[in-house]
Design an enzyme around this catalytic site. Structure first.
Site, PDB file in Angstrom:
ATOM      1  N   LYS A 100      87.418 -68.211 -44.713  1.00 49.38           N
ATOM      2  CA  LYS A 100      86.844 -68.098 -44.345  1.00 49.38           C
ATOM      3  C   LYS A 100      87.074 -67.143 -43.020  1.00 49.38           C
ATOM      4  CE  LYS A 100      85.682 -73.549 -44.757  1.00 49.38           C
ATOM      5  NZ  LYS A 100      85.600 -73.999 -44.718  1.00 49.38           N
ATOM      6  N   ASP A 104      79.947 -75.317 -41.435  1.00 51.26           N
ATOM      7  CA  ASP A 104      80.652 -76.856 -41.175  1.00 51.26           C
ATOM      8  C   ASP A 104      80.551 -77.196 -39.368  1.00 51.26           C
ATOM      9  OD1 ASP A 104      82.289 -76.084 -43.509  1.00 51.26           O
ATOM     10  OD2 ASP A 104      83.114 -74.665 -42.584  1.00 51.26           O
TER      11      ASP A 104
HETATM   12  P1  NAP Z   1      93.794 -74.679 -42.159  1.00 48.17           P
HETATM   13  O1  NAP Z   1      93.418 -74.078 -41.912  1.00 48.17           O
HETATM   14  O2  NAP Z   1      94.734 -73.960 -43.350  1.00 48.17           O
HETATM   15  O3  NAP Z   1      94.914 -75.819 -41.245  1.00 48.17           O
HETATM   16  C1  NAP Z   1      95.600 -77.025 -41.418  1.00 48.17           C
HETATM   17  C2  NAP Z   1      95.433 -77.295 -40.449  1.00 48.17           C
HETATM   18  O4  NAP Z   1      96.515 -78.356 -40.265  1.00 48.17           O
HETATM   19  C3  NAP Z   1      96.531 -75.539 -39.335  1.00 48.17           C
HETATM   20  O5  NAP Z   1      96.602 -76.762 -37.897  1.00 48.17           O
HETATM   21  C4  NAP Z   1      98.570 -77.174 -39.864  1.00 48.17           C
HETATM   22  O6  NAP Z   1      99.410 -76.574 -38.748  1.00 48.17           O
HETATM   23  C5  NAP Z   1      97.709 -78.176 -40.148  1.00 48.17           C
HETATM   24  N1  NAP Z   1      98.616 -78.846 -40.660  1.00 48.17           N
HETATM   25  C6  NAP Z   1      98.936 -78.434 -42.230  1.00 48.17           C
HETATM   26  N2  NAP Z   1      99.780 -78.957 -42.663  1.00 48.17           N
HETATM   27  C7  NAP Z   1     100.661 -80.013 -41.277  1.00 48.17           C
HETATM   28  C8  NAP Z   1     101.592 -80.897 -41.424  1.00 48.17           C
HETATM   29  N3  NAP Z   1     102.432 -81.031 -42.985  1.00 48.17           N
HETATM   30  N4  NAP Z   1     101.773 -81.220 -40.076  1.00 48.17           N
HETATM   31  C9  NAP Z   1     101.027 -81.038 -39.212  1.00 48.17           C
HETATM   32  N5  NAP Z   1      99.982 -80.448 -39.364  1.00 48.17           N
HETATM   33  C10 NAP Z   1      99.963 -79.955 -40.298  1.00 48.17           C
HETATM   34  O7  NAP Z   1      92.778 -75.683 -42.893  1.00 48.17           O
HETATM   35  P2  NAP Z   1      91.406 -75.550 -42.902  1.00 48.17           P
HETATM   36  O8  NAP Z   1      90.534 -75.224 -44.079  1.00 48.17           O
HETATM   37  O9  NAP Z   1      91.414 -76.198 -41.368  1.00 48.17           O
HETATM   38  O10 NAP Z   1      91.171 -77.335 -43.294  1.00 48.17           O
HETATM   39  C11 NAP Z   1      91.622 -78.651 -42.710  1.00 48.17           C
HETATM   40  C12 NAP Z   1      91.653 -79.946 -43.454  1.00 48.17           C
HETATM   41  O11 NAP Z   1      89.743 -80.455 -43.417  1.00 48.17           O
HETATM   42  C13 NAP Z   1      91.732 -79.588 -44.930  1.00 48.17           C
HETATM   43  O12 NAP Z   1      91.369 -81.064 -45.212  1.00 48.17           O
HETATM   44  C14 NAP Z   1      90.014 -79.788 -45.680  1.00 48.17           C
HETATM   45  O13 NAP Z   1      89.935 -80.426 -47.036  1.00 48.17           O
HETATM   46  C15 NAP Z   1      89.460 -80.605 -44.220  1.00 48.17           C
HETATM   47  N6  NAP Z   1      88.054 -79.767 -44.554  1.00 48.17           N
HETATM   48  C16 NAP Z   1      86.748 -81.136 -44.759  1.00 48.17           C
HETATM   49  C17 NAP Z   1      85.657 -80.647 -44.816  1.00 48.17           C
HETATM   50  C18 NAP Z   1      85.175 -81.611 -44.829  1.00 48.17           C
HETATM   51  O14 NAP Z   1      83.300 -80.438 -44.935  1.00 48.17           O
HETATM   52  N7  NAP Z   1      84.411 -82.099 -44.788  1.00 48.17           N
HETATM   53  C19 NAP Z   1      85.292 -79.088 -44.103  1.00 48.17           C
HETATM   54  C20 NAP Z   1      86.405 -78.235 -43.956  1.00 48.17           C
HETATM   55  C21 NAP Z   1      88.248 -78.180 -43.589  1.00 48.17           C
HETATM   56  P3  NAP Z   1      99.934 -75.527 -38.525  1.00 48.17           P
HETATM   57  O15 NAP Z   1      98.500 -74.464 -37.493  1.00 48.17           O
HETATM   58  O16 NAP Z   1     100.333 -75.722 -37.493  1.00 48.17           O
HETATM   59  O17 NAP Z   1     100.187 -74.957 -39.658  1.00 48.17           O
END
Ligand code: NAP
Length: 299
Positions: free
Chosen positions: A72, A108
């Site tokens: 993205k 989103d």
């Molecule tokens: P991303 O860009 O990879 O960001 C992941 C975030 O989660 C970062 O802030 C990361 O922290 C944190 N994180 C990951 N593992 C962790 C852990 N073990 N402990 C604490 N923090 C942790 O991913 P994203 O695109 O934002 O997506 C995140 C979630 O949102 C996913 O579950 C995805 O399925 C969901 N989502 C849902 C929708 C929907 O339509 N419902 C849309 C988009 C995303 P750090 O910075 O410290 O690594």
């Protein structure tokens, strides 16, 4: 099986992995319902291959594509134009091929707002919000809240420098005041100063948005070290995870009376907004919702 011809309009999704995406089912059923000669195809685009995949949107004359993990943010740098939400969040989840010019949108965030409005009637322009996480989803939600006049946001992320970067982005470009809050692990370690801060801030907050993948299948039992006991019925808690549809985080929050929502509403509405951007038509929301729920039921 629907016939595909030389006239069929093609759109799809770029991501990696892409095999478990619900978007093809949601969009193909919507095209069929409206009798459109359109098809939505999942494309597995490996890290490093996004520039050539985006170039193919033009050369293959695709109508547009969705973009998902991990592309993205990179996609935002490959567009001819960006929508205000895509520019502010620095991330693109929907590309529209507008006569050979690629316009990047981020649906989103607006999908999140529409999902919230639909389920709760909340127009998020009062109180304050806590966002857990500072990745792509957090950026989209923060940008959408700021563009919808949310006055104050607190961002709490495991890596605090990423929370600081998100706060700087929104503070420099909108009237919303964004501050960084220590990741609640500090609270679990009985750090009294942080504990008091979380309690005081949660009194001013109406909305908590969980944007990390913690608790998502297959990591259902992974806990988020959140001070749930400071929640009350005035709080609305949204977990962007939708698999499982009732997460540990939702269950813990609901124990203290908070209203809880999962990420299905956001998923549905981000797709519906993208559908309208590509086709110019009103999306058949209920048909798309049903398709999503059938996909989830099959898990
Ligand atoms: P991303 O860009 O990879 O960001 C992941 C975030 O989660 C970062 O802030 C990361 O922290 C944190 N994180 C990951 N593992 C962790 C852990 N073990 N402990 C604490 N923090 C942790 O991913 P994203 O695109 O934002 O997506 C995140 C979630 O949102 C996913 O579950 C995805 O399925 C969901 N989502 C849902 C929708 C929907 O339509 N419902 C849309 C988009 C995303 P750090 O910075 O410290 O690594």
């Amino acid at each position: 099986m629907r016939a595909v011809s030389g006239k069929t309009r093609v759109c799809g999704i770029f991501g990696c992995p892409i095999g478990h995406s619900f978007s093809p089912a949601m969009h193909n059923v919507a095209f069929e319902h409206l009798g459109l000669d359109w098809v939505y195809v999942p494309y597995s685009v490996e890290p490093g291959s996004l520039p050539s995949a985006v170039a193919a949107v033009k050369s293959l004359n695709l109508a547009g594509v969705n973009v998902t993990v991990p592309h993205k943010q990179e996609a935002a740098g490959l567009m001819d134009n960006l929508s205000p939400a895509a520019r502010l969040s620095g991330a693109v989840n929907t590309i529209v091929n507008s006569k050979g010019k690629l316009v990047g949108h981020n649906t989103d965030g607006e999908g999140f707002i529409q999902g919230l409005r639909e389920s709760t009637g909340i127009i998020p322009n009062y109180g304050a919000t806590i966002i857990l996480g500072a990745g792509g989803a957090a950026r989209a939600v923060a940008a959408a809240l700021a563009l919808n006049n949310m006055p104050e946001i607190f961002v709490s992320n495991r890596t605090s420098s990423k929370a600081a970067a998100l706060a700087e982005l929104i503070n420099n470009n909108t009237d919303c005041k964004v501050s960084v809050l220590a990741w609640p692990e500090c609270y679990r370690e009985s750090n009294l100063k942080e504990k008091g801060k979380w309690q005081e801030i949660l009194k001013r907050v109406s909305l908590v948005v969980q944007t990390t993948p913690l608790g998502m299948h297959p990591r259902e039992n992974e806990e988020i070290p959140f001070p749930f006991n400071f929640l009350c019925p005035e709080h609305t808690v949204v977990d962007l995870v939708y698999n499982p549809s009732y997460t540990n985080f939702m269950e813990q929050s609901n124990k203290y009376g908070a209203r809880v929502l999962n990420g299905i509403g956001m998923l549905l509405h981000q797709g519906a907004i993208a559908f309208k951007l590509w086709t110019g038509l009103e999306p058949p929301i209920e048909v798309m919702r049903k398709a999503l729920h059938s996909e989830i039921a099959r898990l």
